[in-house]
Each structure stands twice: as structure tokens, then as C-alpha cells.
Write a protein that holds these residues in place. Structure first.
Motif, PDB file in Angstrom:
ATOM      1  N   ASP A  85       0.824  -1.218   0.000  1.00  8.26           N
ATOM      2  CA  ASP A  85       0.000   0.000   0.000  1.00  8.26           C
ATOM      3  C   ASP A  85       0.859   1.269   0.000  1.00  8.26           C
ATOM      4  O   ASP A  85       0.348   2.359   0.217  1.00  8.26           O
ATOM      5  N   VAL A  86       2.159   1.095  -0.194  1.00  8.06           N
ATOM      6  CA  VAL A  86       3.065   2.243  -0.036  1.00  8.06           C
ATOM      7  C   VAL A  86       3.618   2.707  -1.385  1.00  8.06           C
ATOM      8  O   VAL A  86       4.097   1.911  -2.189  1.00  8.06           O
ATOM      9  N   ARG A  87       3.516   4.047  -1.608  1.00 12.53           N
ATOM     10  CA  ARG A  87       4.077   4.641  -2.828  1.00 12.53           C
ATOM     11  C   ARG A  87       5.363   5.398  -2.478  1.00 12.53           C
ATOM     12  O   ARG A  87       5.402   6.121  -1.474  1.00 12.53           O
ATOM     13  N   VAL A  88       6.378   5.197  -3.312  1.00 14.85           N
ATOM     14  CA  VAL A  88       7.703   5.750  -3.008  1.00 14.85           C
ATOM     15  C   VAL A  88       8.217   6.573  -4.188  1.00 14.85           C
ATOM     16  O   VAL A  88       8.022   6.187  -5.344  1.00 14.85           O
ATOM     17  N   ALA A  89       8.882   7.699  -3.891  1.00 13.60           N
ATOM     18  CA  ALA A  89       9.605   8.459  -4.924  1.00 13.60           C
ATOM     19  C   ALA A  89      11.082   8.488  -4.536  1.00 13.60           C
ATOM     20  O   ALA A  89      11.415   8.676  -3.365  1.00 13.60           O
ATOM     21  N   VAL A  90      11.949   8.290  -5.522  1.00 14.41           N
ATOM     22  CA  VAL A  90      13.389   8.242  -5.258  1.00 14.41           C
ATOM     23  C   VAL A  90      14.100   9.277  -6.126  1.00 14.41           C
ATOM     24  O   VAL A  90      14.000   9.236  -7.359  1.00 14.41           O
ATOM     25  N   GLN A  91      14.814  10.205  -5.486  1.00 14.98           N
ATOM     26  CA  GLN A  91      15.598  11.179  -6.246  1.00 14.98           C
ATOM     27  C   GLN A  91      17.020  10.663  -6.364  1.00 14.98           C
ATOM     28  O   GLN A  91      17.667  10.358  -5.356  1.00 14.98           O
ATOM     29  N   GLY A  92      17.529  10.546  -7.594  1.00 11.94           N
ATOM     30  CA  GLY A  92      18.875   9.988  -7.810  1.00 11.94           C
ATOM     31  C   GLY A  92      18.739   8.528  -8.161  1.00 11.94           C
ATOM     32  O   GLY A  92      18.086   7.773  -7.427  1.00 11.94           O
ATOM     33  N   ALA A 137      10.248  -5.789  -2.279  1.00 18.65           N
ATOM     34  CA  ALA A 137       9.490  -6.003  -1.032  1.00 18.65           C
ATOM     35  C   ALA A 137       8.002  -5.709  -1.227  1.00 18.65           C
ATOM     36  O   ALA A 137       7.210  -5.886  -0.303  1.00 18.65           O
ATOM     37  N   GLY A 138       7.616  -5.197  -2.397  1.00 19.77           N
ATOM     38  CA  GLY A 138       6.201  -4.985  -2.686  1.00 19.77           C
ATOM     39  C   GLY A 138       5.786  -3.530  -2.830  1.00 19.77           C
ATOM     40  O   GLY A 138       4.657  -3.231  -3.205  1.00 19.77           O
ATOM     41  N   CYS A 139       6.693  -2.579  -2.505  1.00 19.73           N
ATOM     42  CA  CYS A 139       6.326  -1.152  -2.609  1.00 19.73           C
ATOM     43  C   CYS A 139       6.159  -0.761  -4.087  1.00 19.73           C
ATOM     44  O   CYS A 139       6.759  -1.368  -4.972  1.00 19.73           O
ATOM     45  N   ARG A 140       5.367   0.292  -4.299  1.00 23.49           N
ATOM     46  CA  ARG A 140       5.213   0.825  -5.653  1.00 23.49           C
ATOM     47  C   ARG A 140       6.133   2.029  -5.806  1.00 23.49           C
ATOM     48  O   ARG A 140       5.975   3.016  -5.073  1.00 23.49           O
ATOM     49  N   ILE A 141       7.098   1.952  -6.712  1.00 29.67           N
ATOM     50  CA  ILE A 141       7.997   3.088  -6.929  1.00 29.67           C
ATOM     51  C   ILE A 141       7.348   3.927  -8.033  1.00 29.67           C
ATOM     52  O   ILE A 141       7.373   3.541  -9.208  1.00 29.67           O
ATOM     53  N   VAL A 142       6.734   5.042  -7.635  1.00 33.88           N
ATOM     54  CA  VAL A 142       5.930   5.800  -8.599  1.00 33.88           C
ATOM     55  C   VAL A 142       6.705   6.923  -9.290  1.00 33.88           C
ATOM     56  O   VAL A 142       6.220   7.489 -10.254  1.00 33.88           O
ATOM     57  N   ALA A 143       7.904   7.249  -8.785  1.00 34.35           N
ATOM     58  CA  ALA A 143       8.704   8.276  -9.468  1.00 34.35           C
ATOM     59  C   ALA A 143      10.176   8.087  -9.129  1.00 34.35           C
ATOM     60  O   ALA A 143      10.526   7.773  -7.992  1.00 34.35           O
ATOM     61  N   VAL A 144      11.015   8.269 -10.144  1.00 36.71           N
ATOM     62  CA  VAL A 144      12.470   8.275  -9.921  1.00 36.71           C
ATOM     63  C   VAL A 144      13.043   9.433 -10.739  1.00 36.71           C
ATOM     64  O   VAL A 144      12.390   9.942 -11.649  1.00 36.71           O
ATOM     65  N   GLY A 170      16.500  14.284 -15.344  1.00 36.51           N
ATOM     66  CA  GLY A 170      15.133  14.691 -15.015  1.00 36.51           C
ATOM     67  C   GLY A 170      14.377  13.588 -14.293  1.00 36.51           C
ATOM     68  O   GLY A 170      14.972  12.594 -13.876  1.00 36.51           O
ATOM     69  N   GLY A 171      13.029  13.794 -14.151  1.00 35.35           N
ATOM     70  CA  GLY A 171      12.232  12.835 -13.389  1.00 35.35           C
ATOM     71  C   GLY A 171      11.295  12.031 -14.283  1.00 35.35           C
ATOM     72  O   GLY A 171      10.941  12.466 -15.384  1.00 35.35           O
ATOM     73  N   TYR A 172      10.882  10.855 -13.798  1.00 35.69           N
ATOM     74  CA  TYR A 172      10.046   9.924 -14.556  1.00 35.69           C
ATOM     75  C   TYR A 172       9.002   9.360 -13.599  1.00 35.69           C
ATOM     76  O   TYR A 172       9.376   8.781 -12.571  1.00 35.69           O
ATOM     77  N   ALA A 173       7.725   9.536 -13.929  1.00 36.68           N
ATOM     78  CA  ALA A 173       6.671   9.105 -13.008  1.00 36.68           C
ATOM     79  C   ALA A 173       5.727   8.107 -13.672  1.00 36.68           C
ATOM     80  O   ALA A 173       5.493   8.185 -14.885  1.00 36.68           O
ATOM     81  N   ALA A 174       5.213   7.180 -12.890  1.00 37.85           N
ATOM     82  CA  ALA A 174       4.190   6.236 -13.354  1.00 37.85           C
ATOM     83  C   ALA A 174       3.353   5.874 -12.138  1.00 37.85           C
ATOM     84  O   ALA A 174       3.821   5.144 -11.266  1.00 37.85           O
ATOM     85  N   PRO A 175       2.112   6.397 -12.059  1.00 37.36           N
ATOM     86  CA  PRO A 175       1.295   6.210 -10.858  1.00 37.36           C
ATOM     87  C   PRO A 175       1.075   4.743 -10.495  1.00 37.36           C
ATOM     88  O   PRO A 175       0.924   4.411  -9.337  1.00 37.36           O
ATOM     89  N   ARG A 176       1.111   3.830 -11.493  1.00 38.88           N
ATOM     90  CA  ARG A 176       0.879   2.417 -11.157  1.00 38.88           C
ATOM     91  C   ARG A 176       2.181   1.709 -10.798  1.00 38.88           C
ATOM     92  O   ARG A 176       2.176   0.527 -10.483  1.00 38.88           O
ATOM     93  N   GLY A 177       3.277   2.435 -10.850  1.00 35.03           N
ATOM     94  CA  GLY A 177       4.561   1.835 -10.453  1.00 35.03           C
ATOM     95  C   GLY A 177       5.479   1.622 -11.642  1.00 35.03           C
ATOM     96  O   GLY A 177       5.044   1.197 -12.712  1.00 35.03           O
TER      97      GLY A 177
END
Ligand code: NAD
Length: 427
Positions: free
Chosen positions: A220-227, A242-249, A254-261
Motif C-alpha cells: 500500500d506504499v508509494r515511493v519516490a526516489v531522487q537519484g 518487497a512490494g512497494c510501488r515506486i511511482v517516481a524516480v 530529469g524525473g520519470y513518473a508512473a502512478p501504477r509503479g
């Protein structure tokens, strides 16, 4: 005010040292530390400044200034990286050496804190010139380094190759094969399995521990990672596993986002494949700016790129209730105060990114024993050290009713001052 006295702070290195001293002051106050002990901990034990002549490829003589600072060897030999960067100053190296003392103490490694650097832009030198500079620097600091004195490692603009040159220099100058003089070596030369992944894995571990204690399921956790370099990409991959959704890196492109992971292994492959080794052109993601990434609507934000990314200017835009500091010093002191007032949980760098120095310690142990561990053993032991450090910091935060950053400093300063007291001041 710091025991060294408040001075006008202008350079980034001075700011870093001043901030390290302010954190020491706060911990000293919370612990009721003896003023003499406070003063002793505020200054490095030993500082070496060296002048380094290097013959350039076209026959000129270039001269660089190098430093090695040992902040504290109370709990064991000094440990800390060597950076090659034009902005390296004595103050910066002193501040970083002090932070290494606390990082080693909070993770309970039998090591002290040190740091080294050369004021140079290595991009302006050929590989041969960098090799000559590294070897001359090693020879110059040899009187104070060694496996029972002070053990360097890579840092900004230095890597496993740099460490191999250091091993060679020490071996040539002492006549003894000396892989245990540094960590972060190539695996063929006595480096530890799992060192490359250690910092990112440690970041993921502390993130999952915080979530577990809050009763949050990784799914149930959404994560954004800079770098998206060593620390950011490995942390993102471990959290995704571990199951987290990485929604932006993001990275330097620049940055790249995907709401579904995002598919992190694919993103890592993409970055590895490109000439610039960036995420540029990543498919299946929306382009965002680095500012947008930091302001993402996520549960966890992991700044894992550079220092000073979250400042008083953008702290108001941060929406993540949990920040885990993958990089060193990504949240400035002003931003720290603003975020704390809003109830944001910040897992501080000296705990969150300590996985690297923990496995560096394992490498030192393996090199001294000339007996090398399997990856599973490295990972299992890393988890034990990170878990213990996390529990210590959470416990101190409760006892002192303070932030995790203050708690980490309190725990570390207490351990170092107690070691000094138990040893008794010499003579
Ligand atoms: P790295 O060079 O492998 O990666 C840095 C990443 O940051 C790259 O993806 C780069 O493109 C990105 N980046 C640079 N400028 C950026 C910007 N303006 N916006 C967004 N992204 C940007 O470095 P690393 O080893 O991953 O280290 C990252 C941080 O972690 C540093 O602060 C370092 O001191 C700290 N750290 C690293 C380790 C380690 O073991 N590597 C250990 C402790 C702390």
C-alpha cells in the motif's frame, strides 16, 4: 553557539562543518556532556595537509593540496572515504570526518571517523595523471593510515580502481601485500561481495522497518526516489522487491513518473545501456521535473542524489510524511526544522545510508583474515547491524522525546564519549 565559537559561514565546507558542530552541541546538551569532553569531540584528533606534485602527461609540474583528517579513533581505527573534488577544503574534510565518527558509532562498528580529499577536478586529468596523483597522495598520507590506524575508502570521484592504486602504493612502499589498508576494493583484489549494493539495501531496510512499525503494508506504499545511481537504484529495486510501488524516480536527466509503479529492473537496464548512463528516454513513464519529484504525493520520499536538495525554499511543497536520507545531508538544517514542525518523519543519513560503511567494516574484517564470505552471509549480517542501529535510534528518540536525527547523534556521542571515559585520558 558551538564551542568553537560562531564564525561567519560562507563556503559549503564551512557550512557542513558548522552544521556537524551544531548537531554535536545539541547532543551534548541533551546528554549533559562534560564541557571538556564536548570540546575534545568538537575538534579532530589529527589533521594532515599535504602538497602533491604531479608530473602531467605533457611534462609540466602540477601541484595539488590533499588532506587526511582523523576526527576520533576512540572506538577503533579511523574509517572514511577519499574524495577528489575542486571544492574540497580542510573544513569540509573535518566536517565529513566527524560525521563518520557518529555513523560508525551509531551502527556499533569498532571504528572511528576519518575522511580525506584532494582539491582537484579529476575530469581535467588523464587516467594516468589521476593514477600518479593517487599514488603520490597515498605516499604522503602513509605515515598516518594503515589497517590498525585509519582505513580509507572511495567517495566522490574515487572508486574501486582508486583503491587498487592505493593498495599497490602501500604494498610497494612497505614490501607487504596490503589489501586491508582500504575498503571498496575490486572483488578480485579482496573487495567484499555485496559492498556495491550495501548502501541501497540498508536504505530499503530502514524504510521497511519504519513502515512495519507504523503498521503499513509495503503493497500500500508509494515511493519516490531522487537519484538513480548506486544508492537510489538499489534502494528502489529492493523496495520494489518487497512490494512497494515506486511511482517516481529521477536522475541528472530529469524525473520519470508512473502512478501504477515503474519497472525498476527495466529502468536500471535502460540506464546501464545508454551512453550517458541516465534514464533519458525511459519508456512507460511521464516526464516530470526534479522539483515535481520532490513534491510528489507519496508515502515515502528518498533523496539519494546530492546534499542540500530539500531546503527552506521547497520544504513547504514536500508532501511525503516519511523522508529517508539516502544521500549525505540532502535536507538542510532549516528545512529539517520546518518539516519536523509539520510532523514529517526523517530517517537521518548517519543511520539510513550507513549500510555502506557496515559492509566496508565487513570487508576490512575479511581482508585482515584473508577469508571471504558468501553474499548471503554479508546480507544477513548487514541486516543485523542495521536492525540494531534502528532500534537504538528509535529507543533514544523515545527516551529524549526528540527527532530521529537528534536521537542518532545522542546515541553516537554517548558511545564515543563513554569509550573515551573508559579508556581514561592518556597519560
Ligand atoms: P552516484 O554517482 O552513483 O549517483 C548519483 C545519482 O544522482 C545519479 O543518478 C545522478 O544522475 C543523480 N543526480 C545528480 N544530480 C542530480 C540532480 N540535480 N537531481 C536529481 N538527480 C541527480 O552516487 P551514489 O553513490 O549513489 O551516492 C548518492 C549519495 O549517497 C551521495 O550523497 C553520497 O555521498 C551518498 N552515499 C553514498 C554511499 C555509497 O555507498 N555509494 C554511501 C553513503 C552515502
Amino acid at each position: 553557539m558551538s564551542v568553537l565559537g560562531a564564525k561567519g559561514v560562507t563556503e559549503p565546507g564551512e557550512e557542513l562543518l558548522a552544521s556537524a558542530l551544531r548537531q554535536l552541541d545539541a547532543a551534548a546538551k541533551a546528554l549533559g556532556l562534560d564541557p571538556g569532553m564536548h570540546r575534545f569531540l568538537a575538534a579532530p584528533e589529527r589533521t594532515l595537509i599535504v602538497s602533491l606534485p604531479v608530473q602531467t602527461d605533457d611534462g609540466r609540474l602540477a601541484v595539488f593540496t590533499g588532506y587526511r583528517v582523523q576526527h576520533s579513533t576512540a572506538r577503533g581505527p579511523g574509517k572514511g572515504g577519499i574524495r577528489f573534488h575542486p571544492s574540497v577544503t580542510l573544513e569540509e574534510v573535518q566536517g565529513l570526518a566527524m560525521l563518520m565518527t557518529w555513523k560508525c558509532a551509531v551502527t556499533d562498528l569498532p571504528l572511528g571517523g576519518a575522511k580525506g580529499g584532494v582539491a582537484v577536478d579529476p575530469r581535467g586529468l588523464s587516467a594516468k595523471e589521476v593514477q600518479r596523483l593517487t599514488k603520490r597522495y597515498t605516499a604522503a598520507i602513509l605515515p598516518i593510515i594503515g589497517p590498525t590506524r585509519d582505513i580509507p575508502a572511495p567517495d566522490v570521484n574515487t572508486d574501486a580502481q582508486t583503491m587498487a592504486w592505493i593498495v599497490d602504493t602501500v604494498t610497494m612502499m612497505t614490501g607487504q601485500h596490503s589489501p586491508e589498508v582500504v575498503t571498496g576494493k575490486p572483488v578480485e583484489l579482496g573487495g567484499s561481495r555485496g559492498r556495491h549494493e550495501a548502501t541501497g539495501r540498508g536504505v530499503a531496510f530502514v524504510t521497511l522497518e519504519v513502515l512495519r512499525r507504523l503498521g503499513r503494508r509495503p503493497e500500500d506504499v508509494r515511493v519516490a526516489v531522487q537519484g538513480f545511481g548506486n544508492v537510489g537504484s538499489i534502494a528502489a529495486r529492493s523496495l520494489a522487491e518487497a512490494g512497494c510501488r515506486i511511482v517516481a524516480v529521477s536522475d541528472v536527466s530529469g524525473g520519470y513518473a508512473a502512478p501504477r509503479g515503474l519497472d525498476i529492473p527495466r529502468a536500471m537496464e535502460h540506464a546501464r545501456g545508454g551512453r550517458e548512463r541516465t534514464l533519458e528516454g525511459l519508456e512507460g513513464a511521464t516526464r516530470i521535473t526534479n522539483e515535481e519529484l520532490l513534491a510528489s504525493d507519496v508515502d515515502v520520499l528518498i533523496p539519494a542524489a546530492l546534499e542540500g536538495q530539500i531546503t527552506a525554499a521547497n520544504a513547504g511543497e514536500i508532501r511525503a510524511p516519511i523522508i529517508v536520507e539516502g544521500a549525505n545531508g540532502p535536507v538542510t538544517a532549516d528545512a529539517d526544522r520546518l518539516l519536523a514542525a509539520r510532523g514529517t518523519t526523517i530517517v537521518p543519513d548517519i543511520l539510513a545510508n550507513a549500510g555502506g560503511v557496515v559492509v566496508s567494516y565487513f570487508e576490512w574484517v575479511q581482508s585482515r583474515a584473508q577469508f571471504y564470505w558468501e553474499l548471503e552471509e554479508v546480507e544477513r549480517r548487514l541486516e543485523t547491524y542495521m536492525r540494531r542501529a534502528m532500534e537504538l535510534v528509535l529507543d533514544r528518540a523515545k527516551t529524549h522525546d526528540c527527532s530521529l536525527r537528534e536521537a542518532a547523534f545522542i546515541a553516537a556521542v554517548q558511545r564515543v564519549s563513554s569509550a573515551i571515559e573508559k579508556r581514561g585520558i592518556f597519560p
